[in-house]
Design a protein around this motif. Structure first.
Motif, short mmCIF file in Angstrom:
data_model
loop_
_atom_site.label_atom_id
_atom_site.label_comp_id
_atom_site.label_asym_id
_atom_site.label_seq_id
_atom_site.Cartn_x
_atom_site.Cartn_y
_atom_site.Cartn_z
N ARG A 113 10.09 10.54 -22.69
CA ARG A 113 11.47 10.71 -22.24
C ARG A 113 12.39 10.94 -23.44
O ARG A 113 12.27 10.26 -24.47
N LYS A 114 13.30 11.89 -23.32
CA LYS A 114 14.23 12.17 -24.40
C LYS A 114 15.27 11.06 -24.50
O LYS A 114 15.93 10.72 -23.51
N LEU A 115 15.39 10.49 -25.68
CA LEU A 115 16.29 9.36 -25.90
C LEU A 115 17.72 9.83 -26.14
O LEU A 115 17.95 11.00 -26.49
N PRO A 116 18.69 8.94 -25.96
CA PRO A 116 20.08 9.33 -26.24
C PRO A 116 20.27 9.66 -27.71
O PRO A 116 19.60 9.10 -28.59
N GLN A 117 21.19 10.59 -27.98
CA GLN A 117 21.45 11.05 -29.34
C GLN A 117 22.90 10.78 -29.72
O GLN A 117 23.79 10.82 -28.87
N LYS A 118 23.11 10.53 -31.00
CA LYS A 118 24.46 10.29 -31.50
C LYS A 118 25.15 11.60 -31.86
O LYS A 118 24.52 12.54 -32.35
N GLU A 128 17.65 11.03 -21.09
CA GLU A 128 17.24 12.06 -20.14
C GLU A 128 17.19 11.50 -18.72
O GLU A 128 16.55 10.48 -18.48
N PRO A 129 17.86 12.15 -17.77
CA PRO A 129 17.76 11.69 -16.37
C PRO A 129 16.31 11.72 -15.90
O PRO A 129 15.53 12.58 -16.31
N ILE A 130 15.96 10.78 -15.05
CA ILE A 130 14.57 10.67 -14.62
C ILE A 130 14.13 11.92 -13.87
O ILE A 130 12.95 12.32 -13.92
N ALA A 131 15.06 12.58 -13.16
CA ALA A 131 14.70 13.81 -12.44
C ALA A 131 14.33 14.92 -13.41
O ALA A 131 13.41 15.72 -13.14
N GLU A 132 15.02 15.00 -14.56
CA GLU A 132 14.68 16.00 -15.57
C GLU A 132 13.31 15.70 -16.18
O GLU A 132 12.51 16.61 -16.42
N LEU A 133 13.06 14.43 -16.44
CA LEU A 133 11.75 14.05 -16.98
C LEU A 133 10.64 14.41 -16.02
O LEU A 133 9.57 14.90 -16.42
N LEU A 134 10.87 14.19 -14.72
CA LEU A 134 9.85 14.52 -13.72
C LEU A 134 9.59 16.03 -13.70
O LEU A 134 8.44 16.46 -13.59
N LEU A 176 0.83 -1.21 0.00
CA LEU A 176 0.00 0.00 0.00
C LEU A 176 0.86 1.26 0.00
O LEU A 176 0.54 2.25 -0.67
N GLN A 177 1.95 1.22 0.76
CA GLN A 177 2.85 2.37 0.80
C GLN A 177 3.48 2.60 -0.57
O GLN A 177 3.62 3.75 -1.02
N TRP A 178 3.86 1.52 -1.25
CA TRP A 178 4.42 1.65 -2.60
C TRP A 178 3.38 2.22 -3.56
O TRP A 178 3.68 3.11 -4.35
N LEU A 179 2.14 1.71 -3.48
CA LEU A 179 1.09 2.21 -4.35
C LEU A 179 0.82 3.69 -4.11
O LEU A 179 0.57 4.44 -5.06
N ALA A 180 0.87 4.10 -2.85
CA ALA A 180 0.61 5.51 -2.53
C ALA A 180 1.63 6.42 -3.20
O ALA A 180 1.31 7.56 -3.58
N LYS A 181 2.86 5.93 -3.37
CA LYS A 181 3.91 6.75 -3.99
C LYS A 181 3.81 6.77 -5.52
O LYS A 181 4.52 7.54 -6.16
N GLN A 182 2.97 5.92 -6.10
CA GLN A 182 2.84 5.86 -7.55
C GLN A 182 1.64 6.66 -8.06
O GLN A 182 1.53 6.91 -9.26
N ILE A 183 0.72 7.04 -7.16
CA ILE A 183 -0.51 7.71 -7.60
C ILE A 183 -0.19 9.05 -8.26
O ILE A 183 -0.65 9.35 -9.36
N VAL A 184 0.58 9.87 -7.58
CA VAL A 184 1.04 11.15 -8.13
C VAL A 184 2.55 11.06 -8.27
O VAL A 184 3.25 10.88 -7.27
N PRO A 185 3.09 11.14 -9.49
CA PRO A 185 4.54 10.98 -9.69
C PRO A 185 5.34 12.01 -8.89
O PRO A 185 5.11 13.22 -8.99
N THR A 186 6.25 11.51 -8.08
CA THR A 186 7.16 12.35 -7.31
C THR A 186 8.55 11.72 -7.38
O THR A 186 8.75 10.68 -8.02
N ALA A 187 9.49 12.35 -6.70
CA ALA A 187 10.85 11.81 -6.68
C ALA A 187 10.90 10.44 -6.01
O ALA A 187 11.86 9.68 -6.21
N GLU A 188 9.87 10.08 -5.21
CA GLU A 188 9.83 8.79 -4.54
C GLU A 188 9.18 7.71 -5.40
O GLU A 188 9.18 6.54 -5.02
N SER A 189 8.61 8.08 -6.54
CA SER A 189 7.97 7.10 -7.42
C SER A 189 9.02 6.29 -8.16
O SER A 189 10.17 6.72 -8.33
N ASP A 190 8.62 5.11 -8.64
CA ASP A 190 9.51 4.30 -9.45
C ASP A 190 9.78 5.00 -10.78
O ASP A 190 8.93 5.72 -11.31
N ASP A 191 10.97 4.74 -11.34
CA ASP A 191 11.31 5.34 -12.63
C ASP A 191 10.30 4.94 -13.71
O ASP A 191 9.91 5.77 -14.54
N SER A 192 9.89 3.68 -13.69
CA SER A 192 8.94 3.21 -14.71
C SER A 192 7.60 3.92 -14.58
O SER A 192 6.94 4.21 -15.59
#
Length: 359
Positions: free
Chosen positions: A82-87, A175-181, A53-69
């Motif tokens: 998410r911005k993909l890597p570029q050559k 793109e780092p996940i923090a930037e995406l957030l 339940l605690q894990w689910l609570a952190k996924q409802i609204v995306p925050t820094a505590e949410s999973d990357d996925s």
């Protein structure tokens, strides 16, 4: 209100109390009994449910505590993929004989081990061939400076084995996940409006490597929008001329990353891109305790402070700097001679350099 799950010990104690109550006991359960074993096993299972339940609570609204996925999936759903890597791409020059030809897909290597492929080559002109090259793999580590040297893996008759870089840039990491957030939050707070000032900021930060952008109305009179941006992940956060042109072209017209629909600045609006001046701030800091860990924590806090509050024509309060240093992990006490707020002009951006550590 926040969700505060009980600890394993609290769950077991509660179940033991319930068992005692149901059995009509006026005292605690015996130290060794089957009821205690039942309470422990049920309490452990209950704790697992609370963890879920605690894990689910952190996924409802995306925050820094949410999973990357979770952040990545929600961002894509909201139209912020998410911005993909570029050559890395660019040009290099070869010294050649008059009739030499450089084969396509020739492989070159750099001093750092990066490999590049020739995608196009001109005919010899005054003993020079100009070749378009591209990195085999994506990533900003493969960006090189002008006049850096590349070496052919397989020698080609009539062509000097080494090439000189003219330009070799544009490579970017995923793109780092923090930037995406941050971009996801911005999208939710400022929905697309088809050409509002915040749309220019959103469009600019959709370009690889661009992390922060600022837009200004009537920058050079009516029907003009001023835009400036930085690339925090690069060694030099100020953009190159090529990156400025890339952002300008992107804002003029591009396919929306989520829908594929052509979008861009409204007709009749001129976008004026300008480059900021850096206002470096080098703090002298004495830490207690002074360790590698506390120093790293302070640098991380100052970096986050810069990202949140530094903008052209901004003020970073003295109290904000003190709070950032004093709340760094592991820091018990500190001293710094900074005695006033840090203020930047309208074309300046405050950046914190590596502090001077006073022992």
């Amino acid at each position: 209100m926040p969700y505060n799950p009980p600890t394993l010990a609290e769950s077991i104690q509660q179940i033991e109390g319930d068992i005692s109550l149901e059995l009509g006991l006026n005292a605690h359960l015996p130290v060794v009994c089957s009821e205690r074993a039942i309470a422990f096993s049920v309490g452990a299972a209950k704790r697992d449910l609370h963890d879920q339940l605690q894990w689910l609570a952190k996924q409802i609204v995306p925050t820094a505590e949410s999973d990357d996925s979770t952040i990545e999936t929600r961002a894509a759903y909201e139209g912020v993929p998410r911005k993909l890597p570029q050559k890395t791409k660019g040009h290099a020059t070869f010294t050649v004989s008059d009739n030499a030809q450089l084969p396509l897909d020739s492989v070159l290597t750099a001093a750092n081990g990066s490999r590049y492929l020739v995608t196009f080559a001109t005919l010899p002109d005054n003993g020079i061939i100009v070749a378009a090259i591209e990195a085999e793999q994506a990533g900003k580590v493969r960006n090189l400076n002008a006049d850096d040297v590349l070496t052919l893996v397989s020698p080609v008759p009539g062509i000097h084995n080494q090439a000189t870089v003219r330009t070799l840039e544009g490579g970017a990491d995923i793109e780092p996940i923090a930037e995406l957030l941050r971009r996801l939050w911005f999208r939710k707070q400022y929905p697309p409006m088809g050409g509002a000032l915040h749309d220019y900021r959103a469009w600019a930060t959709e370009v690889p490597s661009v992390t922060r952008a600022w837009a200004y109305d009537a920058w050079q009179g009516g029907s003009t929008v001023g835009l400036t941006f930085v690339c925090d992940g690069n060694d030099d956060l100020l953009p190159s001329a090529a990156k400025i042109q890339e952002v300008k072209d992107y804002i003029y017209r591009h396919s929306d990353p989520a829908t594929g629909v052509e979008v861009g600045r409204p007709a009749g609006i001129e976008t004026v891109l300008f480059t900021l001046r850096i206002k470096p701030v080098k703090l002298a800091i004495t830490l207690t305790p002074d360790t590698a860990e506390t120093r790293a924590a302070v640098v991380a806090q100052l970096t986050e402070l810069e990202r949140q509050f530094a903008s052209p024509g901004s003020r970073i309060l003295l109290s904000q700097v003190r709070t950032a240093i004093g709340t760094a992990s592991g820091v018990m006490d500190y001293a710094t001679p900074l005695a006033s707020d840090i203020i930047s002009q309208n074309d300046e951006l405050i950046t914190f350099e590596a502090p001077q550590w006073i022992e």
